[in-house]
Write an enzyme that holds these catalytic residues in place. Structure first.
Site, PDB file in Angstrom:
ATOM      1  N   ARG A 144       0.802  -1.241   0.000  1.00  0.00           N
ATOM      2  CA  ARG A 144       0.000   0.000   0.000  1.00  0.00           C
ATOM      3  C   ARG A 144       0.825   1.278   0.000  1.00  0.00           C
ATOM      4  NH1 ARG A 144      -3.292  -3.016   3.428  1.00  0.00           N
ATOM      5  NH2 ARG A 144      -5.086  -3.826   2.289  1.00  0.00           N
ATOM      6  N   LYS A 166       2.379  11.394 -11.174  1.00  0.00           N
ATOM      7  CA  LYS A 166       1.660  10.410 -11.993  1.00  0.00           C
ATOM      8  C   LYS A 166       2.581   9.229 -12.238  1.00  0.00           C
ATOM      9  CE  LYS A 166      -1.761  12.939 -14.709  1.00  0.00           C
ATOM     10  NZ  LYS A 166      -2.213  13.199 -16.097  1.00  0.00           N
ATOM     11  N   GLU A 208       8.642  17.685 -24.815  1.00  0.00           N
ATOM     12  CA  GLU A 208       7.854  18.092 -23.629  1.00  0.00           C
ATOM     13  C   GLU A 208       8.163  19.553 -23.261  1.00  0.00           C
ATOM     14  OE1 GLU A 208       5.483  16.174 -22.499  1.00  0.00           O
ATOM     15  OE2 GLU A 208       6.115  14.060 -22.429  1.00  0.00           O
ATOM     16  N   LYS A 250       5.770  22.957 -14.518  1.00  0.00           N
ATOM     17  CA  LYS A 250       5.065  21.731 -14.131  1.00  0.00           C
ATOM     18  C   LYS A 250       4.626  21.816 -12.673  1.00  0.00           C
ATOM     19  CE  LYS A 250       4.092  17.137 -14.652  1.00  0.00           C
ATOM     20  NZ  LYS A 250       4.572  15.877 -15.204  1.00  0.00           N
ATOM     21  N   GLU A 260      -5.826  16.463 -11.487  1.00  0.00           N
ATOM     22  CA  GLU A 260      -6.398  16.723 -12.798  1.00  0.00           C
ATOM     23  C   GLU A 260      -7.914  16.870 -12.768  1.00  0.00           C
ATOM     24  OE1 GLU A 260      -4.231  14.731 -15.931  1.00  0.00           O
ATOM     25  OE2 GLU A 260      -5.990  14.818 -17.221  1.00  0.00           O
ATOM     26  N   ARG A 264      -4.826  20.859 -14.731  1.00  0.00           N
ATOM     27  CA  ARG A 264      -3.730  19.936 -15.092  1.00  0.00           C
ATOM     28  C   ARG A 264      -3.932  19.314 -16.479  1.00  0.00           C
ATOM     29  NH1 ARG A 264      -0.400  15.609 -11.262  1.00  0.00           N
ATOM     30  NH2 ARG A 264       0.972  14.938 -12.930  1.00  0.00           N
ATOM     31  N   ASN A 268      -1.780  17.780 -21.098  1.00  0.00           N
ATOM     32  CA  ASN A 268      -2.009  16.741 -22.102  1.00  0.00           C
ATOM     33  C   ASN A 268      -1.966  17.288 -23.525  1.00  0.00           C
ATOM     34  OD1 ASN A 268      -2.365  14.761 -20.125  1.00  0.00           O
ATOM     35  ND2 ASN A 268      -4.513  15.329 -19.869  1.00  0.00           N
ATOM     36  N   HIS A 271      -1.081  15.074 -26.405  1.00  0.00           N
ATOM     37  CA  HIS A 271      -1.027  13.705 -25.893  1.00  0.00           C
ATOM     38  C   HIS A 271      -2.183  12.819 -26.328  1.00  0.00           C
ATOM     39  CE1 HIS A 271       2.372  15.119 -23.650  1.00  0.00           C
ATOM     40  NE2 HIS A 271       2.502  13.985 -22.980  1.00  0.00           N
ATOM     41  N   HIS A 275      -0.668   9.596 -27.731  1.00  0.00           N
ATOM     42  CA  HIS A 275      -0.847   8.267 -27.134  1.00  0.00           C
ATOM     43  C   HIS A 275      -1.410   7.272 -28.154  1.00  0.00           C
ATOM     44  CE1 HIS A 275      -0.932   9.640 -22.630  1.00  0.00           C
ATOM     45  NE2 HIS A 275       0.289   9.645 -23.156  1.00  0.00           N
ATOM     46  N   HIS A 287       7.533   8.306 -27.272  1.00  0.00           N
ATOM     47  CA  HIS A 287       6.607   9.255 -26.666  1.00  0.00           C
ATOM     48  C   HIS A 287       6.828  10.702 -27.136  1.00  0.00           C
ATOM     49  CE1 HIS A 287       3.861  10.757 -23.618  1.00  0.00           C
ATOM     50  NE2 HIS A 287       4.774  11.640 -23.250  1.00  0.00           N
TER      51      HIS A 287
HETATM   52  N1  LIG Z   1       4.611  10.424 -15.322  1.00  0.00           N
HETATM   53  C1  LIG Z   1       4.563  11.456 -16.094  1.00  0.00           C
HETATM   54  O1  LIG Z   1       4.058  12.515 -15.715  1.00  0.00           O
HETATM   55  C2  LIG Z   1       5.155  11.371 -17.473  1.00  0.00           C
HETATM   56  C3  LIG Z   1       5.349  12.525 -18.236  1.00  0.00           C
HETATM   57  C4  LIG Z   1       5.963  12.424 -19.482  1.00  0.00           C
HETATM   58  C5  LIG Z   1       6.364  11.174 -19.960  1.00  0.00           C
HETATM   59  N2  LIG Z   1       6.151  10.064 -19.204  1.00  0.00           N
HETATM   60  C6  LIG Z   1       6.580   8.733 -19.658  1.00  0.00           C
HETATM   61  O2  LIG Z   1       7.998   8.720 -19.775  1.00  0.00           O
HETATM   62  C7  LIG Z   1       8.378   7.659 -20.658  1.00  0.00           C
HETATM   63  C8  LIG Z   1       9.509   8.115 -21.546  1.00  0.00           C
HETATM   64  O3  LIG Z   1      10.625   8.415 -20.764  1.00  0.00           O
HETATM   65  P1  LIG Z   1      12.077   8.687 -21.375  1.00  0.00           P
HETATM   66  O4  LIG Z   1      11.946   9.475 -22.621  1.00  0.00           O
HETATM   67  O5  LIG Z   1      12.893   9.198 -20.264  1.00  0.00           O
HETATM   68  O6  LIG Z   1      12.548   7.260 -21.881  1.00  0.00           O
HETATM   69  P2  LIG Z   1      13.160   5.979 -21.149  1.00  0.00           P
HETATM   70  O7  LIG Z   1      12.968   6.004 -19.715  1.00  0.00           O
HETATM   71  O8  LIG Z   1      12.615   4.824 -21.910  1.00  0.00           O
HETATM   72  O9  LIG Z   1      14.722   6.132 -21.420  1.00  0.00           O
HETATM   73  C9  LIG Z   1      15.190   6.021 -22.728  1.00  0.00           C
HETATM   74  C10 LIG Z   1      16.569   5.378 -22.841  1.00  0.00           C
HETATM   75  O10 LIG Z   1      17.546   6.301 -22.442  1.00  0.00           O
HETATM   76  C11 LIG Z   1      18.627   5.629 -21.825  1.00  0.00           C
HETATM   77  N3  LIG Z   1      19.169   6.554 -20.844  1.00  0.00           N
HETATM   78  C12 LIG Z   1      18.501   7.125 -19.811  1.00  0.00           C
HETATM   79  N4  LIG Z   1      19.290   8.009 -19.174  1.00  0.00           N
HETATM   80  C13 LIG Z   1      20.471   7.996 -19.819  1.00  0.00           C
HETATM   81  C14 LIG Z   1      21.678   8.717 -19.643  1.00  0.00           C
HETATM   82  N5  LIG Z   1      21.786   9.653 -18.704  1.00  0.00           N
HETATM   83  N6  LIG Z   1      22.711   8.444 -20.483  1.00  0.00           N
HETATM   84  C15 LIG Z   1      22.580   7.534 -21.474  1.00  0.00           C
HETATM   85  N7  LIG Z   1      21.450   6.843 -21.701  1.00  0.00           N
HETATM   86  C16 LIG Z   1      20.414   7.075 -20.876  1.00  0.00           C
HETATM   87  C17 LIG Z   1      18.074   4.398 -21.226  1.00  0.00           C
HETATM   88  O11 LIG Z   1      18.977   3.340 -21.407  1.00  0.00           O
HETATM   89  C18 LIG Z   1      16.780   4.161 -21.991  1.00  0.00           C
HETATM   90  O12 LIG Z   1      16.923   3.067 -22.842  1.00  0.00           O
HETATM   91  C19 LIG Z   1       7.120   7.261 -21.384  1.00  0.00           C
HETATM   92  O13 LIG Z   1       6.687   6.034 -20.846  1.00  0.00           O
HETATM   93  C20 LIG Z   1       6.123   8.342 -21.035  1.00  0.00           C
HETATM   94  O14 LIG Z   1       4.796   7.872 -21.030  1.00  0.00           O
HETATM   95  C21 LIG Z   1       5.567  10.149 -17.977  1.00  0.00           C
HETATM   96 ZN   LIG Z   2       4.321  13.385 -22.151  1.00  0.00          ZN
END
Ligand SMILES: NC(=O)c1ccc[n+]([C@@H]2O[C@H](COP(=O)([O-])OP(=O)(O)OC[C@H]3O[C@@H](n4cnc5c(N)ncnc54)[C@H](O)[C@@H]3O)[C@@H](O)[C@H]2O)c1
Ligand SMILES: [Zn+2]
Length: 382
Positions: A144, A166, A208, A250, A260, A264, A268, A271, A275, A287
């Site tokens: 939990r 989120k 973003e 943010k 949201e 908030r 999106n 998005h 998505h 993404h």
């Molecule tokens: N929770 C939220 O509010 C929110 C907001 C925006 C996006 N997201 C989510 O985030 C995800 C995308 O995240 P992302 O773009 O960070 O991709 P990711 O986490 O998949 O990372 C991408 C790649 O970058 C590499 N990497 C990471 N840091 C590194 C570094 N410092 N040096 C070298 N390589 C590195 C990793 O090996 C990985 O394969 C999606 O799932 C999206 O839906 C969530």
């Molecule tokens: Zn996003």
């Protein structure tokens, strides 16, 4: 900038110059997310991971065990930046959006059980948004809920996903379908980690950043237009400025509307379409790229419905392209995209909601865009 403080001799609070300098640096390198008793600090600076121990303690986190969930490549490149900690257990998770899944969540539940993590343990996510969303979701649900810390290592995670609480995993039917609101207790955005980020990953974060500019900050939009080279070359001052400004935006939106209920939703922007593209391309379209296309589509819809001046729509498309981001939908049937968009959790009773720009710096949430217009824009290659 900091050196100027060494000359400060007048301080009405009676602090030493060193104390004033420390306070100034603190003010310049932190952003507070105001959420009552769930408030937390986002640290943005170089050399932060070496200080992680004291940052955790300052935030009242002195857990018996720490689960550090990370990406194998990130751990290999940057794991050594963390101070040694006998209370820490490291859990690498395989990379990729496909692994932001219930299956990987289930592996973590079992591994944490076996490692003896309990309610007094804390979870640290060290990686990009995939690691942050997954580790955060498991932290929110294991026994939990455990205390959670974000240590983002991608530009996208530092400017966006690590702040706001989120957390989610994907389901074959929809992106982020299974999730929770689980705010971190602390965010440690160490700018040093960005040095090794591949160029394509860096662009993901720029998408973003453009989103934040369009929804809230015309000045940052101008900054993006006029500092393209510095940004692409990852000039340290430009990076520091961008990460900080984006976290401020943010944080302001999330503080005003944590769950949201209203405001908030503007986050999106791009998005709803984005998505759908991620789902339909089975995440081959990442993404950031997907929402870049989504923002361009939204701008065209805004233009066609008389909300946005054509020159402004063009300006946004030019900015995205200048960063090497795509702006035209891939060759998919527009009807298919629409079907997936209706199933998105942002739709209400099957009614699509789109965030449309009315100026660069201001958006509105609209739920009466004619589907025929949307189909036309989705089918066009502009
Ligand atoms: N929770 C939220 O509010 C929110 C907001 C925006 C996006 N997201 C989510 O985030 C995800 C995308 O995240 P992302 O773009 O960070 O991709 P990711 O986490 O998949 O990372 C991408 C790649 O970058 C590499 N990497 C990471 N840091 C590194 C570094 N410092 N040096 C070298 N390589 C590195 C990793 O090996 C990985 O394969 C999606 O799932 C999206 O839906 C969530
Ligand atoms: Zn996003």
């Amino acid at each position: 900038l900091y050196d100027a403080t060494a000359d400060l001799t007048v301080d009405t609070t009676g602090r030493t110059p060193e104390e004033v300098a420390a306070a100034l640096r603190e003010a310049l390198t932190t952003v507070r997310v105001d959420l009552g008793e769930r408030s937390y600090t986002v640290h943005i600076d170089t050399g932060l991971l070496a200080r992680a121990g004291s940052l955790l303690e300052e935030s009242g986190l002195a857990p018996t065990r720490r689960a550090l969930v990370t990406n194998p490549r990130v751990w290999e490149l940057h794991g050594g930046r963390w101070p040694a900690d006998p209370r820490r257990v490291v859990f690498p998770v395989p990379a990729g959006e496909r692994n932001k899944s219930l299956r990987q969540a289930s592996h973590l539940y079992r591994a944490w059980m076996e490692a003896g993590l309990d309610r007094r343990s804390a979870v640290v996510a060290f990686g990009g948004g995939q690691v942050g969303d997954l580790a955060g979701f498991v932290a929110a649900t294991y026994m939990r809920g455990l205390d959670f810390v974000q240590a983002p290592t991608t530009l996208l995670a530092q400017v966006d996903s690590s702040v706001g609480g989120k957390v989610a995993v994907n389901h074959p039917a929809a992106k982020n379908l299974v999730g929770a609101f689980h705010q971190p207790r602390l965010v440690i955005a160490d700018l040093d980690t960005l040095a090794t980020l591949p160029a394509a990953e860096f662009r993901e974060g720029l998408a973003e950043i453009v989103k934040h500019a369009v929804i809230r900050d015309a000045r940052m939009l101008e900054y993006l237009e006029t500092h393209r080279t510095e940004i692409r070359e990852r000039n340290p001052a430009a990076l520091r400025h961008l990460v900080r400004r984006n976290v401020e935006i943010k944080a302001a939106v999330v503080s005003a509307d944590e769950r949201e209920a209203g405001l908030r939703a503007i986050l999106n922007f791009g998005h709803t379409v984005g998505h759908a593209l991620e789902i339909l391309t089975r995440h081959r379209l990442r993404h950031g790229r997907a929402i870049s296309i989504g923002m361009a589509v939204a701008a065209r819809v805004a233009e066609r419905t008389g909300r946005l001046a054509p020159a402004e729509a063009k300006r946004l498309v030019r900015l995205l392209r200048g960063f090497g981001l795509p702006t035209s939908p891939p060759a998919l049937a527009p009807e298919e995209m629409l079907r997936v968009m209706r199933a998105d959790k942002k739709a209400i009773a099957g009614r699509l909601r789109l965030v449309l720009p009315v100026a660069l710096g201001r958006v509105e949430v609209v739920d009466d865009v004619p589907e025929s217009l949307l189909l036309e824009v989705l089918g066009g290659s502009d």
